[in-house]
Design an enzyme around this catalytic site. Structure first.
Site, PDB file in Angstrom:
ATOM      1  CB  CYS A 269      -1.336   0.261   1.504  1.00  0.00           C
ATOM      2  SG  CYS A 269      -2.160  -1.497   1.481  1.00  0.00           S
TER       3      CYS A 269
ATOM      4  CG  HIS B 166      -3.023   3.020   2.707  1.00  0.00           C
ATOM      5  ND1 HIS B 166      -3.665   2.768   1.017  1.00  0.00           N
ATOM      6  CD2 HIS B 166      -3.372   1.466   3.302  1.00  0.00           C
ATOM      7  CE1 HIS B 166      -4.449   0.895   1.063  1.00  0.00           C
ATOM      8  NE2 HIS B 166      -3.779   0.947   1.956  1.00  0.00           N
TER       9      HIS B 166
ATOM     10  CG  ASN C 279      -6.826  -1.540   1.742  1.00  0.00           C
ATOM     11  OD1 ASN C 279      -6.269  -0.336   0.699  1.00  0.00           O
ATOM     12  ND2 ASN C 279      -6.404  -1.695   2.852  1.00  0.00           N
TER      13      ASN C 279
HETATM   14  N1  ACO Z   1     -17.868  -9.270   8.785  1.00  0.00           N
HETATM   15  C1  ACO Z   1     -19.033 -10.367   9.930  1.00  0.00           C
HETATM   16  N2  ACO Z   1     -17.945 -10.285  11.370  1.00  0.00           N
HETATM   17  C2  ACO Z   1     -17.140 -10.225  11.028  1.00  0.00           C
HETATM   18  C3  ACO Z   1     -16.556 -10.032   9.447  1.00  0.00           C
HETATM   19  C4  ACO Z   1     -17.401  -9.460   8.682  1.00  0.00           C
HETATM   20  N3  ACO Z   1     -16.603  -9.393   7.566  1.00  0.00           N
HETATM   21  N4  ACO Z   1     -15.207 -10.387   9.552  1.00  0.00           N
HETATM   22  C5  ACO Z   1     -14.662 -10.689  10.698  1.00  0.00           C
HETATM   23  N5  ACO Z   1     -15.764 -10.709  11.825  1.00  0.00           N
HETATM   24  C6  ACO Z   1     -15.632 -10.825  13.100  1.00  0.00           C
HETATM   25  C7  ACO Z   1     -14.874 -12.107  13.828  1.00  0.00           C
HETATM   26  O1  ACO Z   1     -14.533 -12.912  13.124  1.00  0.00           O
HETATM   27  C8  ACO Z   1     -14.863 -11.882  14.916  1.00  0.00           C
HETATM   28  O2  ACO Z   1     -15.972 -12.532  15.510  1.00  0.00           O
HETATM   29  P1  ACO Z   1     -15.393 -12.753  17.112  1.00  0.00           P
HETATM   30  O3  ACO Z   1     -15.613 -12.278  17.613  1.00  0.00           O
HETATM   31  O4  ACO Z   1     -16.946 -13.978  16.838  1.00  0.00           O
HETATM   32  O5  ACO Z   1     -14.019 -14.278  16.673  1.00  0.00           O
HETATM   33  C9  ACO Z   1     -15.121 -10.364  15.086  1.00  0.00           C
HETATM   34  O6  ACO Z   1     -15.715  -9.711  13.875  1.00  0.00           O
HETATM   35  C10 ACO Z   1     -14.263  -9.691  15.755  1.00  0.00           C
HETATM   36  O7  ACO Z   1     -13.124  -9.722  14.592  1.00  0.00           O
HETATM   37  P2  ACO Z   1     -11.981  -8.482  14.439  1.00  0.00           P
HETATM   38  O8  ACO Z   1     -10.811  -9.163  13.307  1.00  0.00           O
HETATM   39  O9  ACO Z   1     -11.787  -8.413  16.144  1.00  0.00           O
HETATM   40  O10 ACO Z   1     -12.429  -7.279  14.545  1.00  0.00           O
HETATM   41  P3  ACO Z   1     -11.691  -5.608  13.923  1.00  0.00           P
HETATM   42  O11 ACO Z   1     -12.507  -4.854  14.734  1.00  0.00           O
HETATM   43  O12 ACO Z   1     -10.110  -6.277  14.286  1.00  0.00           O
HETATM   44  O13 ACO Z   1     -11.948  -5.378  12.289  1.00  0.00           O
HETATM   45  C11 ACO Z   1     -10.579  -4.790  10.389  1.00  0.00           C
HETATM   46  C12 ACO Z   1     -11.414  -6.277  11.850  1.00  0.00           C
HETATM   47  C13 ACO Z   1     -11.487  -4.644   9.384  1.00  0.00           C
HETATM   48  C14 ACO Z   1      -9.596  -6.322   9.481  1.00  0.00           C
HETATM   49  C15 ACO Z   1      -9.769  -4.661  10.572  1.00  0.00           C
HETATM   50  O14 ACO Z   1      -8.492  -5.391  11.745  1.00  0.00           O
HETATM   51  C16 ACO Z   1      -8.332  -3.341  10.427  1.00  0.00           C
HETATM   52  O15 ACO Z   1      -9.221  -2.517   9.265  1.00  0.00           O
HETATM   53  N6  ACO Z   1      -7.182  -3.825  10.147  1.00  0.00           N
HETATM   54  C17 ACO Z   1      -6.281  -3.000   9.660  1.00  0.00           C
HETATM   55  C18 ACO Z   1      -6.117  -3.409   7.776  1.00  0.00           C
HETATM   56  C19 ACO Z   1      -5.569  -2.540   7.106  1.00  0.00           C
HETATM   57  O16 ACO Z   1      -5.059  -1.041   7.794  1.00  0.00           O
HETATM   58  N7  ACO Z   1      -4.109  -2.735   5.877  1.00  0.00           N
HETATM   59  C20 ACO Z   1      -3.475  -2.200   5.375  1.00  0.00           C
HETATM   60  C21 ACO Z   1      -2.396  -2.712   4.491  1.00  0.00           C
HETATM   61  S1  ACO Z   1      -3.882  -3.649   3.708  1.00  0.00           S
HETATM   62  C22 ACO Z   1      -2.409  -3.865   2.272  1.00  0.00           C
HETATM   63  O17 ACO Z   1      -1.364  -3.547   2.285  1.00  0.00           O
HETATM   64  C23 ACO Z   1      -2.654  -4.909   1.040  1.00  0.00           C
END
Ligand code: ACO
Length: 342
Positions: free
Chosen positions: A129, A269, A299
């Site tokens: 990214c 980003h 993204n």
């Molecule tokens: N829909 C519903 N529930 C979901 C989904 C979904 N799409 N995805 C995950 N869940 C559930 C999980 O299973 C989990 O359930 P559980 O509590 O029963 O185990 C719960 O939601 C919480 O999951 P988390 O992974 O803890 O959710 P979080 O709040 O961390 O959000 C996210 C996830 C959106 C991916 C976040 O962590 C994020 O944005 N991370 C950064 C991503 C990023 O910046 N990437 C940049 C680089 S990308 C690149 O280089 C190509």
């Protein structure tokens, strides 16, 4: 000829180099739009979950027969038109991407062929990214040193082809698109005021696509194990994304002796609106200074910043002489920031 004094952090000395400006931008998003409601029919998710966790409403998905270079070429044409630069005048084409058309030849060479940019040296660059900002700094170095005059940089991705559409934790995050910029020395403008880049390979395991390379060459087994899809430890990536972008932004400000109050527009980003909010709070910049297209695009990795930059310019969100901060974070890990006078 416009020149700028650039302080090298490594050597702590000042060198007089040609200044480098973005003289044209362009972007392209594929036609098909995939909404959160569409995704809810594919995996166990909801518009409410995706919106509250990420801020993403919809994303664009390339057609089956549309490759990354096809998106890149459209964005490049628009950037060249805005800059008033002919393809034959390009000395170099850099494409930042993690989804090249093929391992080789480079996607940049496909862009060259289609544009007829016969005088350009072409290569791809990979910093996930952060790729577009790495390309910006690479292009700047070539022009600043006087080695070349005109560089086309592109961030282009077809992330839909490395997305695991059965994995709800990642498939809701990504989209396809391309953004481009033409770099030149433009007399009377200061252009890029500072630029920083950094990486930490110790954290490479947190965000990767394990299959297809020399470590895990493509096989029946790698396909069965979904190794040709992007894998991400979301929570850990989130934490590092905030800290790295914050550090890079502060370093870039320090390098050109500006404060955040002197910045008119911030293009981060576009991975997650909560990451942007966290950075905004700690940088001390109101959210009104941020240009965000994330709700409409998701993204797009290396394409996120150049698409947002092009939209911001064309929408009049960025004005002449505005100070613009670009800041990114991605797999590797990599991070980068640049400050420009528009
Ligand atoms: N829909 C519903 N529930 C979901 C989904 C979904 N799409 N995805 C995950 N869940 C559930 C999980 O299973 C989990 O359930 P559980 O509590 O029963 O185990 C719960 O939601 C919480 O999951 P988390 O992974 O803890 O959710 P979080 O709040 O961390 O959000 C996210 C996830 C959106 C991916 C976040 O962590 C994020 O944005 N991370 C950064 C991503 C990023 O910046 N990437 C940049 C680089 S990308 C690149 O280089 C190509």
């Amino acid at each position: 000829m416009s020149r700028i004094a650039i302080r090298s952090a490594a050597q702590n000395k000042t060198t007089c180099l040609r200044s480098v400006s973005i003289v044209g931008t362009g972007s392209y998003l594929p036609e098909r739009v995939l909404t959160n409601a569409d995704l809810a029919k594919m995996v166990d998710t909801s518009d409410e979950w995706i919106m509250t966790r990420t801020g993403i409403k919809e994303r664009h998905i390339a057609a089956k027969d549309e490759a990354t270079s096809d998106l890149a070429i459209e964005a490049a044409r628009r950037a060249l038109a805005q800059a008033g630069v002919a393809p034959q005048d390009l000395d170099m084409i850099l494409v930042a991407t993690i989804t090249p058309d093929m391992f080789f030849p480079s996607t940049a060479c496909f862009v060259q062929k289609s544009l007829g940019a016969v005088n350009a040296a072409c290569f791809d660059l990979q910093a996930a990214c952060s790729g577009f900002l790495y390309a910006l700094e690479t292009g700047r170095q070539f022009i600043a040193s006087g080695s070349v005059d005109t560089v086309l940089i592109i961030g282009a991705e077809k992330l839909s082809c490395i997305t695991d559409w059965e994995d709800r934790s990642t498939c809701v995050l990504f989209g396809d698109g391309a953004g481009a910029a033409v770099l030149q020395n433009r007399p009377g403008t200061r252009g890029i005021l500072s630029s920083v880049m950094g990486s930490d390979g110790n954290l490479s395991h947190l965000l990767s696509m394990p299959g297809g390379g020399s470590r895990n060459p493509a096989s029946e087994q790698t396909v069965k194990e979904h190794l040709h899809f992007l894998k991400m430890a979301g929570k850990e990536v989130f934490k590092y994304a905030v800290n790295s972008m914050l550090g890079a932004a502060k370093q870039a400000l320090e390098q050109c002796a500006l404060t955040i109050d002197q910045v008119d527009c911030i293009i981060p980003h576009q991975a997650n609106v909560r990451i942007v909010q966290a950075i905004g709070e700690r940088l001390g910049a109101p959210l009104s200074k941020y240009y965000l297209n994330l709700p409409r695009t998701g993204n797009m990795s290396a394409a996120s910043i150049p698409v947002a930059l092009d939209e911001a310019v064309r929408a009049g969100f960025i004005h002449q002489r505005d100070v613009v901060l670009l800041v990114a974070f991605g797999g590797g890990f990599t991070w980068a920031a640049a400050i420009l006078e528009w």
